[in-house]
Motif scaffolding. Structure first.
Motif, PDB file in Angstrom:
ATOM      1  N   MET A   1       0.826  -1.199   0.000  1.00 46.19           N
ATOM      2  CA  MET A   1       0.000   0.000   0.000  1.00 46.19           C
ATOM      3  C   MET A   1       0.865   1.256   0.000  1.00 46.19           C
ATOM      4  SD  MET A   1      -1.202   0.385   3.936  1.00 46.19           S
ATOM      5  CE  MET A   1      -1.025   2.141   3.854  1.00 46.19           C
ATOM      6  N   LYS A   2       2.048   1.179  -0.510  1.00 44.76           N
ATOM      7  CA  LYS A   2       2.914   2.343  -0.563  1.00 44.76           C
ATOM      8  C   LYS A   2       2.242   3.437  -1.375  1.00 44.76           C
ATOM      9  CE  LYS A   2       7.198   1.547  -0.772  1.00 44.76           C
ATOM     10  NZ  LYS A   2       8.528   1.134  -1.243  1.00 44.76           N
ATOM     11  N   LYS A   3       2.323   4.680  -0.857  1.00 41.86           N
ATOM     12  CA  LYS A   3       1.650   5.791  -1.512  1.00 41.86           C
ATOM     13  C   LYS A   3       2.560   6.393  -2.566  1.00 41.86           C
ATOM     14  CE  LYS A   3      -1.628   5.295   1.518  1.00 41.86           C
ATOM     15  NZ  LYS A   3      -2.893   4.708   1.152  1.00 41.86           N
ATOM     16  N   LYS A   4       2.160   6.419  -3.741  1.00 40.21           N
ATOM     17  CA  LYS A   4       2.920   7.048  -4.831  1.00 40.21           C
ATOM     18  C   LYS A   4       2.408   8.475  -5.002  1.00 40.21           C
ATOM     19  CE  LYS A   4       4.964   3.105  -5.740  1.00 40.21           C
ATOM     20  NZ  LYS A   4       6.357   2.870  -5.429  1.00 40.21           N
ATOM     21  N   GLY A   5       3.083   9.309  -5.637  1.00 39.58           N
ATOM     22  CA  GLY A   5       2.554  10.652  -5.951  1.00 39.58           C
ATOM     23  C   GLY A   5       2.200  11.360  -4.592  1.00 39.58           C
TER      24      GLY A   5
ATOM     25  N   GLU B   1       8.559  12.127  -0.925  1.00 41.98           N
ATOM     26  CA  GLU B   1       7.878  12.212  -2.213  1.00 41.98           C
ATOM     27  C   GLU B   1       7.070  10.951  -2.488  1.00 41.98           C
ATOM     28  OE1 GLU B   1       8.911  12.990  -6.958  1.00 41.98           O
ATOM     29  OE2 GLU B   1      10.456  13.269  -5.414  1.00 41.98           O
ATOM     30  N   GLU B   2       7.582   9.826  -2.020  1.00 41.82           N
ATOM     31  CA  GLU B   2       6.917   8.540  -2.237  1.00 41.82           C
ATOM     32  C   GLU B   2       5.666   8.394  -1.379  1.00 41.82           C
ATOM     33  OE1 GLU B   2       8.567   3.967  -2.747  1.00 41.82           O
ATOM     34  OE2 GLU B   2       9.700   5.446  -1.595  1.00 41.82           O
ATOM     35  N   TYR B   3       5.619   9.148  -0.266  1.00 42.15           N
ATOM     36  CA  TYR B   3       4.495   9.082   0.668  1.00 42.15           C
ATOM     37  C   TYR B   3       3.899  10.487   0.820  1.00 42.15           C
ATOM     38  CZ  TYR B   3       6.078   4.400   1.965  1.00 42.15           C
ATOM     39  OH  TYR B   3       6.426   3.078   1.940  1.00 42.15           O
ATOM     40  N   PRO B   4       3.066  10.910  -0.114  1.00 43.68           N
ATOM     41  CA  PRO B   4       2.543  12.289  -0.066  1.00 43.68           C
ATOM     42  C   PRO B   4       1.710  12.589   1.175  1.00 43.68           C
ATOM     43  CG  PRO B   4       1.426  10.980  -1.753  1.00 43.68           C
ATOM     44  CD  PRO B   4       2.599  10.176  -1.299  1.00 43.68           C
ATOM     45  N   ASP B   5       1.155  11.558   1.817  1.00 44.51           N
ATOM     46  CA  ASP B   5       0.402  11.804   3.046  1.00 44.51           C
ATOM     47  C   ASP B   5       1.293  12.319   4.173  1.00 44.51           C
ATOM     48  OD1 ASP B   5      -1.898  11.024   1.829  1.00 44.51           O
ATOM     49  OD2 ASP B   5      -2.099   9.109   2.857  1.00 44.51           O
ATOM     50  N   PHE B   6       2.598  12.142   4.031  1.00 45.94           N
ATOM     51  CA  PHE B   6       3.529  12.616   5.056  1.00 45.94           C
ATOM     52  C   PHE B   6       3.901  14.086   4.878  1.00 45.94           C
ATOM     53  CE2 PHE B   6       5.561   8.098   5.548  1.00 45.94           C
ATOM     54  CZ  PHE B   6       4.367   7.643   6.091  1.00 45.94           C
ATOM     55  N   ASP B   7       3.428  14.719   3.827  1.00 43.06           N
ATOM     56  CA  ASP B   7       3.790  16.112   3.571  1.00 43.06           C
ATOM     57  C   ASP B   7       3.452  16.987   4.773  1.00 43.06           C
ATOM     58  OD1 ASP B   7       3.180  18.978   2.510  1.00 43.06           O
ATOM     59  OD2 ASP B   7       4.315  18.029   0.904  1.00 43.06           O
ATOM     60  N   LEU B   8       4.363  17.872   5.129  1.00 42.61           N
ATOM     61  CA  LEU B   8       4.182  18.700   6.316  1.00 42.61           C
ATOM     62  C   LEU B   8       2.885  19.496   6.275  1.00 42.61           C
ATOM     63  CD1 LEU B   8       7.283  18.002   6.476  1.00 42.61           C
ATOM     64  CD2 LEU B   8       7.563  20.195   7.623  1.00 42.61           C
TER      65      LEU B   8
ATOM     66  N   ILE C   1       2.924   3.249   8.962  1.00 40.68           N
ATOM     67  CA  ILE C   1       2.676   4.618   9.410  1.00 40.68           C
ATOM     68  C   ILE C   1       1.687   5.303   8.479  1.00 40.68           C
ATOM     69  CG2 ILE C   1       3.748   6.865   9.838  1.00 40.68           C
ATOM     70  CD1 ILE C   1       6.330   5.371  10.577  1.00 40.68           C
ATOM     71  N   ALA C   2       1.846   5.092   7.172  1.00 43.08           N
ATOM     72  CA  ALA C   2       0.924   5.684   6.204  1.00 43.08           C
ATOM     73  C   ALA C   2      -0.499   5.177   6.440  1.00 43.08           C
ATOM     74  CB  ALA C   2       1.380   5.374   4.786  1.00 43.08           C
ATOM     75  N   TYR C   3      -0.654   3.883   6.709  1.00 44.56           N
ATOM     76  CA  TYR C   3      -1.977   3.322   6.969  1.00 44.56           C
ATOM     77  C   TYR C   3      -2.600   3.960   8.212  1.00 44.56           C
ATOM     78  CZ  TYR C   3      -5.604   0.062   8.383  1.00 44.56           C
ATOM     79  OH  TYR C   3      -6.796  -0.477   8.782  1.00 44.56           O
TER      80      TYR C   3
END
Length: 409
Positions: free
Chosen positions: A1-5, A113-120, A316-318
């Motif tokens: 489930m890695k987030k792209k974009g 960049e690979e995990y856009p949900d982590f953007d500050l 963490i993304a999940y």
């Protein structure tokens, strides 16, 4: 489930980085194909109930180890020393700088960049402080908390306040009138917990104080002015240096009709003081130059030598997906870190939680210096000498500032 974009033993502050050399791999528990997660306190116990979705989606098993908060710091130190840590660890936001400085946390910059949900930009501005150390991204906010003002609406109306006090002057006036209106000597208009290291800094931020780590400035007019305001409540008998009865009981009895606290108190009040329904509310912090409050909570970080970085980041993304955060809030009574989650009706339309959402827009996090916990504890000692020992405030703050300079050197 890695987030792209807490006040830590002095030896703990002697430089953790030296013990990292030659460390082994991370501890993934009994199942070598699983990822290991260390989570603290009640969150650790509840997190086990939240891993099924990730496991079903990825086929990766999650081993959660729940660690009591009073044991967590020492256990993390042992992990740093041995190199046998988890893949994912929960850190209180005030611990991030110390363990990042030790090199215990993986720099996530190359993965952002690979995990856009982590953007500050997905997180409250105040929470972004705890995500960074030096030029590295070392953690992702899991849940957040802030302090607001709890108050008895009925008792405030009796002293002429149909709306909650919105400024320092109004707070002092309202708390003074509440104190004077009490039918005994045990009524204190504002409860200030002398063991709470956050409140003095909240007042300082509201008074325009900005901490300068290069040239400590706790002797500045902004900080001293905030401490004068803070201590005046005790000098004037509006607050008490005695802990007294439990705050819920004191709030019910009208002995402490105003206090500052976090979101956890909403359910506590509803459960333990049902007779007060309709007689209390929460409001943003009263303002001086601003109405800043603190922001805390917990972050997820990846241990520096995890061999399952992709799986750890996926986990963490999940956990930081909006739906997962809302489910976690329902289970744990903690507040979502993702800004998008606050658009949901269960938060935006709730008369209590929406106030916390408003306050979270105006918060500051603890400065990212590894000595911050020691600094905060030293300040509490100074305040105790002022409030209880009668020490001179200016002299105490000058001495406190000198001690902070020594710590940072």
């Amino acid at each position: 489930m890695k987030k792209k974009g807490f006040i830590y033993p002095t030896v703990l502050a002697m430089g953790l980085s030296a013990v990292l050399a030659g460390c082994g791999g991370s501890d993934s528990g009994e199942d070598s194909d699983a990822i290991s997660v260390w989570a603290m306190g009640e969150e650790g116990k509840l997190l086990n109930e939240m891993t099924a979705g990730y496991e079903e989606e990825t086929g990766v098993k999650v081993n959660v180890q729940a660690i009591p908060w009073d044991q967590a710091y020492d256990k993390l130190l042992t992990a740093v020393a041995s190199g046998n840590g988890p893949d994912v660890l929960q850190l209180g936001t005030t611990w991030v700088a110390e363990f990042a400085d030790a090199g215990a946390l993986l720099d996530l910059t190359e993965h952002m960049e690979e995990y856009p949900d982590f953007d500050l930009e997905n997180y409250f501005e105040g929470a972004q402080t705890s995500m960074k150390y030096d030029d590295q991204i070392v953690g992702i906010p899991w849940y957040v908390e802030t302090r607001t003002m709890y108050y008895r609406t009925d008792l405030l109306e009796e002293v002429g306040y149909s709306e909650p006090p919105a400024t320092w002057d109004e707070l002092k006036d309202a708390a003074s009138k509440l104190t004077e209106s009490g039918d005994n000597d045990n009524v204190y208009g504002l409860d200030i917990d002398l063991n709470d290291q956050i409140t003095p800094f909240i007042f300082a931020w509201q008074n325009g104080f900005e901490f300068d780590a290069e040239n400590p400035n706790f002797d500045s007019p902004e900080f001293k002015g905030a401490l004068e305001y803070y201590t005046s409540y005790f000098e004037e008998g509006i607050s008490t240096t005695s802990e007294g009865i439990d705050i819920v009981q004191a709030f019910k009895d009208g002995q402490k009709p105003i206090f500052f606290s976090g979101p956890w108190m909403i359910n506590i009040m509803n459960d333990q003081a049902p007779d007060l329904e309709g007689k209390w509310a929460v409001a943003p912090m009263p303002a001086q130059e601003n109405n800043l409050s603190s922001i805390g909570g917990a972050n997820f970080s990846v241990f520096h030598n995890s061999e399952k970085v992709d799986e750890a980041l996926d986990f963490i993304a999940y956990m930081n997906e909006v739906d997962t955060q809302l489910e976690w809030m329902e289970k744990s009574n903690t507040l979502p870190s993702r800004l998008e989650a606050w658009e949901s009706p269960e938060l935006a339309e709730d008369e209590m939680y929406s106030v916390f959402g408003e306050q979270l827009e105006n918060t500051k996090g603890a400065p990212p210096v590894k000595e911050w916990e020691r600094i905060a504890q030293e300040l509490l000692a100074s305040i105790e000498r002022i409030n209880i020992g009668g020490a001179d405030l200016d002299a105490e703050m000058d001495e406190f500032n000198s001690k902070v300079k020594s710590m940072l050197e």
